[in-house]
Design a protein around this motif. Structure first.
Motif, PDB file in Angstrom:
ATOM      1  N   SER A  82       0.850  -1.200   0.000  1.00  0.00           N
ATOM      2  CA  SER A  82       0.000   0.000   0.000  1.00  0.00           C
ATOM      3  C   SER A  82       0.888   1.255   0.000  1.00  0.00           C
ATOM      4  O   SER A  82       0.564   2.256  -0.628  1.00  0.00           O
ATOM      5  CB  SER A  82      -0.910   0.006   1.236  1.00  0.00           C
ATOM      6  OG  SER A  82      -0.135  -0.001   2.423  1.00  0.00           O
ATOM      7  N   GLY A  83       2.042   1.181   0.714  1.00  0.00           N
ATOM      8  CA  GLY A  83       2.945   2.331   0.739  1.00  0.00           C
ATOM      9  C   GLY A  83       3.569   2.577  -0.617  1.00  0.00           C
ATOM     10  O   GLY A  83       3.779   3.727  -1.010  1.00  0.00           O
ATOM     11  N   ASP A  85       2.216   2.036  -3.496  1.00  0.00           N
ATOM     12  CA  ASP A  85       1.193   2.689  -4.345  1.00  0.00           C
ATOM     13  C   ASP A  85       1.113   4.170  -4.009  1.00  0.00           C
ATOM     14  O   ASP A  85       1.073   5.026  -4.905  1.00  0.00           O
ATOM     15  CB  ASP A  85      -0.165   2.008  -4.133  1.00  0.00           C
ATOM     16  CG  ASP A  85      -0.164   0.557  -4.621  1.00  0.00           C
ATOM     17  OD1 ASP A  85       0.710   0.247  -5.489  1.00  0.00           O
ATOM     18  OD2 ASP A  85      -0.972  -0.249  -4.128  1.00  0.00           O
ATOM     19  N   ARG A  86       1.089   4.465  -2.723  1.00  0.00           N
ATOM     20  CA  ARG A  86       0.984   5.867  -2.313  1.00  0.00           C
ATOM     21  C   ARG A  86       2.242   6.638  -2.735  1.00  0.00           C
ATOM     22  O   ARG A  86       2.160   7.777  -3.184  1.00  0.00           O
ATOM     23  CB  ARG A  86       0.805   5.921  -0.795  1.00  0.00           C
ATOM     24  CG  ARG A  86       0.495   7.323  -0.299  1.00  0.00           C
ATOM     25  CD  ARG A  86      -0.053   7.325   1.126  1.00  0.00           C
ATOM     26  NE  ARG A  86       0.782   6.576   2.045  1.00  0.00           N
ATOM     27  CZ  ARG A  86       0.457   5.388   2.546  1.00  0.00           C
ATOM     28  NH1 ARG A  86      -0.674   4.802   2.199  1.00  0.00           N
ATOM     29  NH2 ARG A  86       1.270   4.760   3.382  1.00  0.00           N
ATOM     30  N   THR A  87       3.389   5.995  -2.603  1.00  0.00           N
ATOM     31  CA  THR A  87       4.652   6.652  -2.979  1.00  0.00           C
ATOM     32  C   THR A  87       4.692   6.919  -4.470  1.00  0.00           C
ATOM     33  O   THR A  87       5.174   7.969  -4.919  1.00  0.00           O
ATOM     34  CB  THR A  87       5.833   5.764  -2.577  1.00  0.00           C
ATOM     35  OG1 THR A  87       5.787   5.524  -1.175  1.00  0.00           O
ATOM     36  CG2 THR A  87       7.164   6.431  -2.916  1.00  0.00           C
ATOM     37  N   GLU A  90       2.679   9.967  -5.149  1.00  0.00           N
ATOM     38  CA  GLU A  90       3.375  11.177  -4.696  1.00  0.00           C
ATOM     39  C   GLU A  90       4.533  11.501  -5.627  1.00  0.00           C
ATOM     40  O   GLU A  90       4.790  12.671  -5.920  1.00  0.00           O
ATOM     41  CB  GLU A  90       3.894  10.969  -3.265  1.00  0.00           C
ATOM     42  CG  GLU A  90       2.771  10.887  -2.235  1.00  0.00           C
ATOM     43  CD  GLU A  90       3.313  10.574  -0.853  1.00  0.00           C
ATOM     44  OE1 GLU A  90       4.547  10.340  -0.741  1.00  0.00           O
ATOM     45  OE2 GLU A  90       2.539  10.574   0.131  1.00  0.00           O
TER      46      GLU A  90
END
Length: 438
Positions: A82-83, A85-87, A90
């Protein structure tokens, strides 16, 4: 004796003490070995049981930890996904912003490049002007360097000439010094021990007398002949001003010896005695004129100050005799005015002290005369009192005699024939006969 009952047959028998101890020892050793064997077997069984139990517990705990780690790994994997994907989102946003910033920076860079071109042109112009100015300064500096090189070359020639002159002068002085040393050595070689010392004294006296009339008119320079204290120096130098104020005094000692003398003296051997002579004769400075230690670099350099050993003391070679007197004399002349003022003040103090001494002497003599007169007066009063007392006693004695004479006279007046013949028939008859005979 010990009685032992057999456990099988029940019979009782006796054994002595040594047999009993042997049997007891056998029984004790067998029981002890049996007990050790049993305990060893028990310990092995307990150890195996504990090892198995520890293995079981360790495997159980290890399995539990592995399961927990697997669960945690799964959880972290999920969070990591999940991190990521978020990274990624960003990063895409940041790239977009950065692209915009880059385009803005490119525009600014283009503007700066145009300004830089202008500045480069201006800089080239300024550099060309600065280079021209610098070339002028460099050419001027080259001219100055050429001029300085000429001056330096001139100074080098002057310095070389001065160095050559000084070297020649030094060599001449050194030659004169060597000749003088050779003269003194030859002079000493031709003299006895007594003449060596006297010749140095005569040399110094002669050198001073050459200048006495010209530069030392008020100076005293004579041999020290006062040996009342047990020792004396060689010469005493004193000089006074026109008003009689002494402003410098020097005690001189001259020491020399033959080159072949077995026992060589040192200058320090005579410093203590010289300081003693200086103090006893009331001199301010002490100077040892010495030819001792002829090879000493210290004493051959010139005037050696020995004030660290004794105050105001110097050691010199004979050639520095007159310069030493001149040096000390000129230094003392600078303080002459202060010495004169001090002498005036000292004379005033002496006058005051003399006045006080005269007054005290008058008071002492007056007091002594008064005491003598008072003593004589008191003695005269005492004598008068004694005379009065004696006269009083004489008066009393005379008065007592007068009274006795008066009484005697009265008694004489009262004496009659009748009283004389009373109670004296013989005298009465005699007087009666005399009376009848008339």
């Amino acid at each position: 004796m010990y009685e032992i009952k057999c456990p099988n047959c029940g019979s009782v028998f006796q054994v002595d003490e040594s047999s009993y101890e042997s049997i007891a020892r056998q029984v004790r050793n067998e029981e002890f070995a049996k007990e050790i064997s049993e305990r060893t077997a028990q310990f092995e069984r307990e150890k195996d049981t504990a090892v198995k139990l520890a293995k079981t517990e360790t495997e159980s705990e290890l399995n539990e930890k592995i399961a927990a780690k697997d669960a945690e790994i799964a959880k972290l994997t999920s969070q990591l996904k999940s991190g990521e994907d978020r990274t990624r989102i960003e990063v895409n946003e940041a790239v977009s912003v950065k692209d915009k910033e880059i385009s803005a920076k490119n525009e600014e860079i283009n503007a700066l490049k145009s300004k830089l071109g202008i500045l480069e042109a201006q800089t080239k112009l300024a550099v060309s002007e600065a280079v021209a100015q610098k070339d002028k300064e460099i050419s001027k500096q080259r001219e100055e360097i050429t001029l300085l090189n000429g001056r330096i070359e001139t100074n080098d020639k002057t310095a070389a000439l001065r160095e050559k002159t000084l070297k020649e002068s030094y060599e001449d002085k050194l030659k004169d010094k060597d000749e003088q040393i050779a003269y003194y050595r030859d002079f000493k070689a031709r003299q006895s021990t007594k003449m060596i010392g006297e010749s140095l004294e005569q040399h110094c006296e002669t050198e001073f007398n050459k200048l006495r009339a010209a530069g030392f008119k008020n100076a005293y320079f004579e041999k020290d002949n006062d040996a009342r204290t047990g020792s004396k120096g060689d010469f005493i130098f004193r000089e006074s001003a026109e008003d009689g104020t002494e402003f410098i005094s020097i005690m001189f000692e001259m020491k020399n010896e033959a080159d072949k003398t077995a026992t060589k003296h040192r200058n320090e051997d005579f410093l203590k005695e010289l300081d003693k002579d200086r103090n006893e004769k009331g001199c301010e400075y002490a100077v040892l004129v010495s030819l001792l230690e002829a090879d000493s670099e210290l004493y051959n350099t010139g005037i050696v100050d020995m004030s660290h050993r004794y105050p105001k003391m110097y050691v010199i070679r004979p050639q520095f005799f007159v310069p030493m007197i001149t040096l000390l004399r000129n230094a003392a002349l600078n303080s002459l005015s202060y010495r004169q003022e001090l002498s005036v003040i000292r004379n005033q103090n002496i006058d005051i002290s003399n006045f006080e001494a005269d007054m005290n002497d008058f008071k002492d003599r007056f007091e002594r005369n008064y005491n003598l007169a008072s003593q004589k007066f008191n003695k005269a009063i005492e004598e008068i009192d004694k005379t009065i007392d004696h006269l009083q006693k004489t008066k009393d004695a005379l008065l007592s005699s007068e009274n006795n004479l008066r009484l005697a006279n009265n008694k004489a007046q009262e004496l009659t024939i009748k009283k004389l013949t009373k109670n004296n028939p013989t005298m009465a008859a005699k007087f009666e006969e005399l009376k009848n005979g008339e």
